[in-house]
Motif scaffolding. Structure first.
Motif, PDB file in Angstrom:
ATOM      1  N   HIS A   1      24.252 -11.046  58.600  1.00  0.00           N
ATOM      2  CA  HIS A   1      23.781  -9.694  58.277  1.00  0.00           C
ATOM      3  C   HIS A   1      23.485  -9.567  56.786  1.00  0.00           C
ATOM      4  O   HIS A   1      22.486  -8.961  56.391  1.00  0.00           O
ATOM      5  N   ARG A   2      24.354 -10.139  55.956  1.00  0.00           N
ATOM      6  CA  ARG A   2      24.148 -10.087  54.502  1.00  0.00           C
ATOM      7  C   ARG A   2      22.822 -10.747  54.125  1.00  0.00           C
ATOM      8  O   ARG A   2      22.036 -10.196  53.367  1.00  0.00           O
ATOM      9  N   LYS A   3      22.567 -11.916  54.702  1.00  0.00           N
ATOM     10  CA  LYS A   3      21.324 -12.633  54.416  1.00  0.00           C
ATOM     11  C   LYS A   3      20.116 -11.847  54.923  1.00  0.00           C
ATOM     12  O   LYS A   3      19.121 -11.688  54.206  1.00  0.00           O
ATOM     13  N   PHE A   4      20.198 -11.343  56.132  1.00  0.00           N
ATOM     14  CA  PHE A   4      19.091 -10.566  56.696  1.00  0.00           C
ATOM     15  C   PHE A   4      18.773  -9.358  55.820  1.00  0.00           C
ATOM     16  O   PHE A   4      17.610  -9.101  55.488  1.00  0.00           O
ATOM     17  N   LEU A   5      19.792  -8.607  55.443  1.00  0.00           N
ATOM     18  CA  LEU A   5      19.574  -7.403  54.635  1.00  0.00           C
ATOM     19  C   LEU A   5      19.039  -7.749  53.242  1.00  0.00           C
ATOM     20  O   LEU A   5      18.195  -7.034  52.706  1.00  0.00           O
ATOM     21  N   ALA A   6      19.511  -8.845  52.670  1.00  0.00           N
ATOM     22  CA  ALA A   6      19.004  -9.283  51.359  1.00  0.00           C
ATOM     23  C   ALA A   6      17.534  -9.678  51.466  1.00  0.00           C
ATOM     24  O   ALA A   6      16.718  -9.306  50.613  1.00  0.00           O
TER      25      ALA A   6
ATOM     26  N   GLN B   1      17.917   0.304  49.897  1.00  0.00           N
ATOM     27  CA  GLN B   1      18.663   0.641  48.676  1.00  0.00           C
ATOM     28  C   GLN B   1      20.171   0.698  48.927  1.00  0.00           C
ATOM     29  O   GLN B   1      20.945   0.687  47.976  1.00  0.00           O
ATOM     30  N   ILE B   2      20.568   0.769  50.182  1.00  0.00           N
ATOM     31  CA  ILE B   2      22.002   0.881  50.495  1.00  0.00           C
ATOM     32  C   ILE B   2      22.474  -0.285  51.363  1.00  0.00           C
ATOM     33  O   ILE B   2      23.399  -0.138  52.160  1.00  0.00           O
ATOM     34  N   ASN B   3      21.850  -1.446  51.199  1.00  0.00           N
ATOM     35  CA  ASN B   3      22.235  -2.618  51.995  1.00  0.00           C
ATOM     36  C   ASN B   3      23.721  -2.925  51.930  1.00  0.00           C
ATOM     37  O   ASN B   3      24.339  -3.258  52.931  1.00  0.00           O
TER      38      ASN B   3
END
Length: 166
Positions: A22-27, A139-141
């Motif tokens: 999820h972190r990678k996708f959102l980044a 902006q709020i990832n």
């Protein structure tokens, strides 16, 4: 349709397991968002919340404390016909960031039925949670990622966004 409590626990475990993905996708999404992201976000938010009943879980009310604005405090204290200072002394503390938050969790206004006893005047942060319908979503990832661990709807939203966008 609602999701049973067992499903909520499964989603929480999955959210923990998928934090890295999820972190990678959102980044990546923040670096290269589709032009119609706001539209997609709104659609997926509505879709998810048609299927998930927040009152089956109420994790946000049990585990997260909202920052209360002066307007929030005024509305709630008025509801209880309390002086602002009395309300603040009774229910609030100032956290390490200087924000006014509830003294303890779960929220003092959460009922045993997982319903909010001050729903009509609930804090702005509560009304907006989990912030999955916000414009300029990327902006709020960091907040979205954190919310997937607490909120099954936030987790489901990110999963569907991944499937939709790729």
């Amino acid at each position: 349709m609602t999701i049973d409590i067992e499903k909520y626990y499964q989603l929480a475990l999955l959210a923990l397991q998928k934090q890295k993905e999820h972190r990678k996708f959102l980044a990546d999404l923040k670096k290269k968002a589709p032009k119609d992201l706001d539209k997609i976000v709104k659609e997926l938010h509505q879709e998810v919340f048609q299927e998930i009943d927040c009152t089956e879980c109420a994790n946000c009310c049990k585990d997260l404390g909202p920052d209360l604005t002066e307007t929030d405090i005024a509305k709630i204290s008025k509801l209880f016909r309390m002086k602002l200072s009395t309300f603040e002394t009774t229910y609030l503390r100032v956290d390490e960031d200087g924000d006014k938050v509830f003294k303890s969790m779960p929220c003092p206004f959460l009922g045993g039925d997982n319903l909010c006893s001050i729903y009509d005047v609930r804090p702005k942060a509560c009304a907006a949670f989990p912030h999955t319908d916000r414009k300029k979503f990327t902006q709020i990832n960091h907040l979205t990622l954190k919310n997937t661990l607490i909120c099954p709807a936030a987790y489901e939203f990110v999963e569907r966004l991944r499937k939709r966008i790729g």
